[in-house]
Design a protein around this motif. Sequence first.
Motif, PDB file in Angstrom:
ATOM      1  N   LEU A  89      -5.516 -76.560 147.970  1.00 24.61           N
ATOM      2  CA  LEU A  89      -6.701 -77.140 147.348  1.00 24.61           C
ATOM      3  C   LEU A  89      -7.399 -78.144 148.251  1.00 24.61           C
ATOM      4  N   GLU A  90      -6.639 -78.824 149.127  1.00 19.46           N
ATOM      5  CA  GLU A  90      -7.267 -79.783 150.037  1.00 19.46           C
ATOM      6  C   GLU A  90      -8.042 -79.060 151.135  1.00 19.46           C
ATOM      7  N   LEU A  91      -7.518 -77.947 151.611  1.00 20.71           N
ATOM      8  CA  LEU A  91      -8.268 -77.129 152.560  1.00 20.71           C
ATOM      9  C   LEU A  91      -9.489 -76.523 151.890  1.00 20.71           C
ATOM     10  N   GLN A  92      -9.332 -76.039 150.656  1.00 19.23           N
ATOM     11  CA  GLN A  92     -10.484 -75.503 149.924  1.00 19.23           C
ATOM     12  C   GLN A  92     -11.578 -76.563 149.781  1.00 19.23           C
ATOM     13  N   MET A 134     -18.668 -85.304 163.376  1.00 20.74           N
ATOM     14  CA  MET A 134     -17.835 -84.153 163.038  1.00 20.74           C
ATOM     15  C   MET A 134     -16.380 -84.552 162.874  1.00 20.74           C
ATOM     16  N   GLY A 135     -15.690 -83.841 161.995  1.00 22.07           N
ATOM     17  CA  GLY A 135     -14.238 -83.933 161.926  1.00 22.07           C
ATOM     18  C   GLY A 135     -13.640 -83.046 162.999  1.00 22.07           C
ATOM     19  N   VAL A 136     -12.517 -83.473 163.570  1.00 19.05           N
ATOM     20  CA  VAL A 136     -11.837 -82.709 164.615  1.00 19.05           C
ATOM     21  C   VAL A 136     -10.366 -82.591 164.231  1.00 19.05           C
ATOM     22  N   VAL A 137      -9.875 -81.352 164.109  1.00 17.53           N
ATOM     23  CA  VAL A 137      -8.509 -81.120 163.643  1.00 17.53           C
ATOM     24  C   VAL A 137      -7.878 -79.959 164.396  1.00 17.53           C
ATOM     25  N   SER A 138      -6.541 -79.891 164.339  1.00 12.67           N
ATOM     26  CA  SER A 138      -5.799 -78.750 164.874  1.00 12.67           C
ATOM     27  C   SER A 138      -4.373 -78.802 164.345  1.00 12.67           C
ATOM     28  N   CYS A 139      -3.680 -77.689 164.452  1.00 20.75           N
ATOM     29  CA  CYS A 139      -2.227 -77.609 164.253  1.00 20.75           C
ATOM     30  C   CYS A 139      -1.808 -78.017 162.839  1.00 20.75           C
ATOM     31  N   ALA A 140      -2.127 -77.144 161.881  1.00 16.50           N
ATOM     32  CA  ALA A 140      -1.799 -77.384 160.480  1.00 16.50           C
ATOM     33  C   ALA A 140      -0.720 -76.389 160.043  1.00 16.50           C
ATOM     34  N   ASN A 141       0.523 -76.838 160.034  1.00 16.88           N
ATOM     35  CA  ASN A 141       1.660 -75.991 159.668  1.00 16.88           C
ATOM     36  C   ASN A 141       1.993 -76.195 158.193  1.00 16.88           C
ATOM     37  N   TRP A 142       1.776 -75.176 157.395  1.00 17.05           N
ATOM     38  CA  TRP A 142       2.028 -75.213 155.948  1.00 17.05           C
ATOM     39  C   TRP A 142       3.441 -75.697 155.636  1.00 17.05           C
ATOM     40  N   GLN A 143       4.426 -75.216 156.380  1.00 11.99           N
ATOM     41  CA  GLN A 143       5.821 -75.522 156.065  1.00 11.99           C
ATOM     42  C   GLN A 143       6.193 -76.960 156.374  1.00 11.99           C
ATOM     43  N   ALA A 144       5.434 -77.627 157.241  1.00 14.03           N
ATOM     44  CA  ALA A 144       5.793 -78.965 157.709  1.00 14.03           C
ATOM     45  C   ALA A 144       5.215 -80.082 156.846  1.00 14.03           C
ATOM     46  N   GLY A 145       4.333 -79.756 155.903  1.00  6.51           N
ATOM     47  CA  GLY A 145       3.775 -80.827 155.090  1.00  6.51           C
ATOM     48  C   GLY A 145       2.522 -80.404 154.354  1.00  6.51           C
ATOM     49  N   TYR A 146       1.855 -81.393 153.789  1.00  3.65           N
ATOM     50  CA  TYR A 146       0.647 -81.160 153.003  1.00  3.65           C
ATOM     51  C   TYR A 146      -0.589 -81.503 153.829  1.00  3.65           C
ATOM     52  N   SER A 190      -3.156 -83.362 153.726  1.00  6.10           N
ATOM     53  CA  SER A 190      -3.888 -84.564 153.319  1.00  6.10           C
ATOM     54  C   SER A 190      -5.030 -84.891 154.272  1.00  6.10           C
ATOM     55  N   ALA A 191      -4.870 -84.540 155.538  1.00  5.20           N
ATOM     56  CA  ALA A 191      -5.945 -84.794 156.501  1.00  5.20           C
ATOM     57  C   ALA A 191      -7.235 -84.123 156.058  1.00  5.20           C
ATOM     58  N   TYR A 192      -7.138 -82.917 155.531  1.00  4.42           N
ATOM     59  CA  TYR A 192      -8.327 -82.213 155.058  1.00  4.42           C
ATOM     60  C   TYR A 192      -8.950 -82.936 153.861  1.00  4.42           C
ATOM     61  N   ARG A 193      -8.102 -83.454 152.990  1.00  5.79           N
ATOM     62  CA  ARG A 193      -8.622 -84.192 151.820  1.00  5.79           C
ATOM     63  C   ARG A 193      -9.408 -85.414 152.260  1.00  5.79           C
ATOM     64  N   HIS A 194      -8.853 -86.161 153.206  1.00  4.99           N
ATOM     65  CA  HIS A 194      -9.547 -87.374 153.654  1.00  4.99           C
ATOM     66  C   HIS A 194     -10.881 -87.039 154.328  1.00  4.99           C
ATOM     67  N   LEU A 195     -10.931 -85.959 155.080  1.00  6.29           N
ATOM     68  CA  LEU A 195     -12.203 -85.558 155.679  1.00  6.29           C
ATOM     69  C   LEU A 195     -13.192 -85.101 154.618  1.00  6.29           C
ATOM     70  N   ALA A 196     -12.722 -84.352 153.631  1.00 10.72           N
ATOM     71  CA  ALA A 196     -13.612 -83.873 152.569  1.00 10.72           C
ATOM     72  C   ALA A 196     -14.198 -85.027 151.774  1.00 10.72           C
ATOM     73  N   ASP A 197     -13.421 -86.086 151.587  1.00  9.86           N
ATOM     74  CA  ASP A 197     -13.866 -87.223 150.774  1.00  9.86           C
ATOM     75  C   ASP A 197     -14.902 -88.090 151.488  1.00  9.86           C
ATOM     76  N   HIS A 211      -9.457 -68.127 146.365  1.00  2.92           N
ATOM     77  CA  HIS A 211      -9.231 -68.659 147.710  1.00  2.92           C
ATOM     78  C   HIS A 211     -10.380 -69.534 148.195  1.00  2.92           C
ATOM     79  N   GLY A 212     -11.230 -69.962 147.261  1.00  2.00           N
ATOM     80  CA  GLY A 212     -12.271 -70.899 147.602  1.00  2.00           C
ATOM     81  C   GLY A 212     -13.471 -70.255 148.274  1.00  2.00           C
ATOM     82  N   VAL A 213     -14.356 -71.110 148.766  1.00  4.60           N
ATOM     83  CA  VAL A 213     -15.548 -70.691 149.487  1.00  4.60           C
ATOM     84  C   VAL A 213     -15.606 -71.492 150.781  1.00  4.60           C
ATOM     85  N   ALA A 214     -16.337 -70.975 151.755  1.00  2.00           N
ATOM     86  CA  ALA A 214     -16.430 -71.661 153.042  1.00  2.00           C
ATOM     87  C   ALA A 214     -17.726 -71.276 153.727  1.00  2.00           C
TER      88      ALA A 214
END
Length: 534
Positions: free
Chosen positions: A217-220, A141-153, A155-162, A32-35
């Motif tokens: 994996l993008e959240l990780q 800082m990155g600012v995010v909210s409202c991440a529903n697994w069922q509604a999509g992937y 990708s926002a997390y991937r772009h911030l991580a990159d 489940h990754g590290v944080a």
Amino acid sequence: MAFAGAAATTAGATAGALPAQAAGAVVPGFLHGVASGDPLPDGILLWTRVTPSADAVPGSGVGADVAVKWEVAEDSGFHRVAARGSVITGAARDHTVKVAAHGLRPGTTYWYRFIVAGVTSATGRTRTAPAAGTAVQRLRMGVVSCANWQAGYFSAYRHLADRGDLDVVLHLGDYLYEYGPGEYQARDVVVRPHDPAVEMTTLSHYRRRHAQYKTDLELQALHAAVPFVVTWDDHESANDAWSGGAENHTEGVEGSWASRQAASQQAYAEWMPVRYEPGGHLYRRFSYGALASISMLDLRSYRSQQASNMVDPAIGDPARTLTGAAQMDWLLDGFSGAETQWKLIGNPVMIAPVRFPSTLSAREVGAVSQLLGSTTIDGVPYNVDQWDGYTADRSRVISHLRDNAITDAVFLTGDIHSSWACDVPADPLTYPSNGASVAAELVCTSVTSDNLDDILGTQPRTASVAVEEAFKAANPHVKYLDFDSHGFSVLEVTPGALRMDWYVLSDRTSRAATSTLSASWQVAAGTQAVSRVL
């Protein structure tokens, strides 16, 4: 030190399957990754979850206690170890690990990892906060909210991580959702189903759902790249939660609200990189030198029930509260006693007043009400789940800012799946003729959760555009509004100005979604007002 769990899982809980990534994985391992999170000048909170055996899946209550080593180093090769230790975890806290690493240097990048039975986790990168009073020229800082697994992937997390240029990620709530498959997702299409395949109501459910999100994996990648500062909104427990219940909770049929709330809070404490344990309070404050403080609010645990089927005066009843008395005092004291220039407030629900335009059709009113968490009282729509539904508390905040001449206060908000840049008027009835704005508010959109075009079933940037213009006309303090786009924001804070950039995703249902900068708004120092950059 280790953060101990409050209790073991409930008896008879159903064990979940191992994540898809675990097929053929080495056990013990880190699935489940590290944080890291809640950075201080001399320390950082570290997190992971250990799978000690094939049967010790999240929420199962199964698995032996294990010793987990941890290391923090000044280099990615761990040649210069700055701190290390060992903790015990087990089924009582779902085999999660939280470590508060101390004795670190301020404003410094570190790398960290965990080791169990010779197996090493992925390496995470983190950063401590600058020392108190230090002159800091930039915070990003990155600012995010409202991440529903069922509604999509995600990708926002991937772009911030990159990006590689963030000091911290601010998550303003709805990190996960409680619904079962088919209950709430992208235009009635389940992009990927929730586990467990039911609405989560028990400790086992909440643990499994947290675990599922942490397999993304993008959240990780984002957790491993940047420390988080988080708060919850409602879906970490149930929709429109308040201190004594929730819209999406049926007392008795789904157990007691007290038990469900306790289960959700325990799982949150176990699975999130946050300095919170059940019995404590989630609201807390962080400082980045002399430049900025970040006050994270909890607007679910202490609030009175939302107004519903009541006459208008209930909205302003001073006996009702959004924050609770202790948190309100803490918030106001933080404004008055701040030793930083910028006072940033991690604010789960919108504080700027929003008046519904009279020109909207019944269909548009219904769609916007669904998006904003509104209800209709005496035929007038109200945002009863936001600060609009608790005007006595909002008046206390606004009066305090105005009467004490507080400058550079900015509310950073999530919740409503849309992008806003607003002044916070001292008196919305006379704004802007009196020119009085006591603060600014910047609202980030959703990572994946439905927006207005999704609710209306229209193409993006078509039917919603006229609705946006009507809202801005009815609310002159609302300077920017995008009801349609999914994505993320990047906030840059300097002594001269604070700027938010909104990035929109090409397609939330595509793993390969691209992102585009869509708008930039700033708050110049000392103005308490938003102005357009892009």
